[in-house]
Design a protein around this motif. Sequence first.
Motif, mmCIF file in Angstrom:
data_model
loop_
_atom_site.group_PDB
_atom_site.id
_atom_site.type_symbol
_atom_site.label_atom_id
_atom_site.label_comp_id
_atom_site.label_asym_id
_atom_site.label_seq_id
_atom_site.Cartn_x
_atom_site.Cartn_y
_atom_site.Cartn_z
ATOM 1 N N PRO A 238 14.534 -2.552 65.976
ATOM 2 C CA PRO A 238 13.437 -1.755 65.400
ATOM 3 C C PRO A 238 13.757 -1.357 63.957
ATOM 4 N N GLU A 239 12.731 -1.265 63.153
ATOM 5 C CA GLU A 239 12.918 -0.915 61.741
ATOM 6 C C GLU A 239 13.634 0.422 61.577
ATOM 7 N N GLU A 240 13.370 1.375 62.487
ATOM 8 C CA GLU A 240 13.982 2.700 62.354
ATOM 9 C C GLU A 240 15.487 2.689 62.635
ATOM 10 N N ASN A 241 16.010 1.582 63.174
ATOM 11 C CA ASN A 241 17.442 1.474 63.462
ATOM 12 C C ASN A 241 18.237 0.894 62.301
ATOM 13 N N ILE A 242 17.555 0.501 61.237
ATOM 14 C CA ILE A 242 18.238 -0.124 60.103
ATOM 15 C C ILE A 242 19.140 0.875 59.386
ATOM 16 N N VAL A 243 20.350 0.442 59.046
ATOM 17 C CA VAL A 243 21.299 1.266 58.293
ATOM 18 C C VAL A 243 21.375 0.810 56.840
ATOM 19 N N GLY A 244 21.482 -0.491 56.602
ATOM 20 C CA GLY A 244 21.550 -0.978 55.231
ATOM 21 C C GLY A 244 21.959 -2.437 55.174
ATOM 22 N N ARG A 245 22.084 -2.961 53.952
ATOM 23 C CA ARG A 245 22.445 -4.362 53.734
ATOM 24 C C ARG A 245 23.903 -4.458 53.304
ATOM 25 N N ALA A 246 24.685 -5.257 54.022
ATOM 26 C CA ALA A 246 26.082 -5.479 53.658
ATOM 27 C C ALA A 246 26.128 -6.407 52.451
ATOM 28 N N PHE A 247 26.888 -6.021 51.414
ATOM 29 C CA PHE A 247 26.869 -6.833 50.194
ATOM 30 C C PHE A 247 28.242 -7.224 49.672
ATOM 31 N N ALA A 248 29.325 -6.611 50.171
ATOM 32 C CA ALA A 248 30.644 -6.957 49.629
ATOM 33 C C ALA A 248 31.749 -6.631 50.619
ATOM 34 N N VAL A 249 32.812 -7.434 50.568
ATOM 35 C CA VAL A 249 34.076 -7.131 51.246
ATOM 36 C C VAL A 249 35.027 -6.612 50.178
ATOM 37 N N TRP A 250 35.590 -5.420 50.406
ATOM 38 C CA TRP A 250 36.457 -4.843 49.377
ATOM 39 C C TRP A 250 37.922 -4.767 49.808
ATOM 40 N N MET A 251 38.190 -4.957 51.098
ATOM 41 C CA MET A 251 39.575 -4.908 51.562
ATOM 42 C C MET A 251 39.668 -5.570 52.924
ATOM 43 N N HIS A 252 40.868 -6.064 53.242
ATOM 44 C CA HIS A 252 41.123 -6.590 54.587
ATOM 45 C C HIS A 252 42.397 -5.933 55.112
ATOM 46 N N TRP A 253 42.328 -5.469 56.357
ATOM 47 C CA TRP A 253 43.488 -4.830 56.976
ATOM 48 C C TRP A 253 43.524 -5.201 58.447
ATOM 49 N N ASP A 254 44.588 -5.878 58.853
ATOM 50 C CA ASP A 254 44.708 -6.312 60.237
ATOM 51 C C ASP A 254 45.876 -5.648 60.945
ATOM 52 N N GLY A 255 46.314 -4.501 60.423
ATOM 53 C CA GLY A 255 47.404 -3.758 61.039
ATOM 54 C C GLY A 255 48.666 -3.751 60.215
ATOM 55 N N GLY A 256 48.793 -4.682 59.272
ATOM 56 C CA GLY A 256 49.949 -4.713 58.382
ATOM 57 C C GLY A 256 49.634 -3.988 57.087
ATOM 58 N N PHE A 257 49.978 -4.625 55.969
ATOM 59 C CA PHE A 257 49.649 -4.044 54.679
ATOM 60 C C PHE A 257 48.220 -4.408 54.296
ATOM 61 N N PRO A 258 47.439 -3.472 53.776
ATOM 62 C CA PRO A 258 46.083 -3.797 53.319
ATOM 63 C C PRO A 258 46.112 -4.868 52.245
ATOM 64 N N SER A 259 45.119 -5.753 52.275
ATOM 65 C CA SER A 259 45.031 -6.833 51.299
ATOM 66 C C SER A 259 43.716 -6.728 50.536
ATOM 67 N N PHE A 260 43.829 -6.869 49.210
ATOM 68 C CA PHE A 260 42.632 -6.836 48.372
ATOM 69 C C PHE A 260 42.314 -8.218 47.799
ATOM 70 N N THR A 261 43.021 -9.241 48.269
ATOM 71 C CA THR A 261 42.812 -10.589 47.747
ATOM 72 C C THR A 261 41.536 -11.235 48.294
ATOM 73 N N SER A 262 40.989 -10.652 49.358
ATOM 74 C CA SER A 262 39.785 -11.236 49.960
ATOM 75 C C SER A 262 38.510 -10.555 49.482
ATOM 76 N N MET A 263 38.580 -9.818 48.379
ATOM 77 C CA MET A 263 37.379 -9.184 47.828
ATOM 78 C C MET A 263 36.351 -10.251 47.473
ATOM 79 N N ARG A 264 35.106 -10.055 47.928
ATOM 80 C CA ARG A 264 34.078 -11.069 47.671
ATOM 81 C C ARG A 264 32.699 -10.509 47.991
ATOM 82 N N ARG A 265 31.699 -11.186 47.465
ATOM 83 C CA ARG A 265 30.320 -10.860 47.832
ATOM 84 C C ARG A 265 30.016 -11.478 49.191
ATOM 85 N N ILE A 266 29.133 -10.833 49.930
ATOM 86 C CA ILE A 266 28.720 -11.353 51.226
ATOM 87 C C ILE A 266 27.440 -12.152 51.037
ATOM 88 N N GLU A 267 27.519 -13.414 51.369
ATOM 89 C CA GLU A 267 26.357 -14.310 51.218
ATOM 90 C C GLU A 267 25.695 -14.524 52.583
#
Length: 267
Positions: A238-267
């Motif tokens: 439903p339209e009322e459930n919309i939160v927003g549009r995802a537009f970028a990845v700014w960090m990746h963290w899988d439990g180790g050290f955070p990585s900023f090498t994967s920063m990118r726009r979301i296509e």
Amino acid sequence: MDFSLLLVIAVALSGIVYLLDALIWRRRRRERAEKAEADTIEGLDPQSREKLLKEPWPVDYARSFFPVLLVVLVVRSFIVEPFQIPSGSMRPTLEVGDFILVNKFAYGLRLPVAHTEILDVSEPERGDVMVFRFPEEPSVNFIKRVVGLPGDRIRYEGKQLYINGEAVPKVLLEEAPEASPQQLLLAEEMGDAEHRIYNNPRDPGPQLRTVVVPEGHYFTMGDNRDHSNDSRYWGFVPEENIVGRAFAVWMHWDGGFPSFTSMRRIE
């Protein structure tokens, strides 16, 4: 736990304390200090005067935190909000552990907690990666790709998506890609944009006969087509459930050290 609700409560409480101090309590502290000074022959020493004028700890905390909390509330509710990707349903576009930014005004401004739209900006477009509150459990946020707009006829058979009777173009990029060797990596065209998807050739996956997207609703799918809990299973957003549009990845963290090498726009 609804973080937006907690944030609104914190802003309201700190704001009320801050306002009461500015209008009432601060004047009363000054009056007590002036009375105490008038009642002494030699006047108050600086230490005693400072003690009488000192803000109580609730007022001190409210004065310090209210502006910060208010800015966080405004930015998070109306401008941009961060999210973390918890599952692989949007692979290869988004990986588990990606931290993304979501544009909160792309589809209109909504009040926090109440989610009431107060300003209409634009509508979701086919191909957008959208965050929304899960219709069956609104306290949970989902992220999927918009494939069906109001009035569209959607069909999904034999791992092929059809929109209004036409097959959505896709081409094979790689068999058994290194990141997911059991799947096929394909490029899918949706409108003027192209994105990548996974298909599992060993899994027949869900089949969906033609459905028509109702007015005020959207049909969504994950890019990891055979491993996504999306509109094929539970219906429309439903339209009322919309939160927003995802537009970028700014960090990746899988439990180790955070990585900023994967920063990118979301296509």
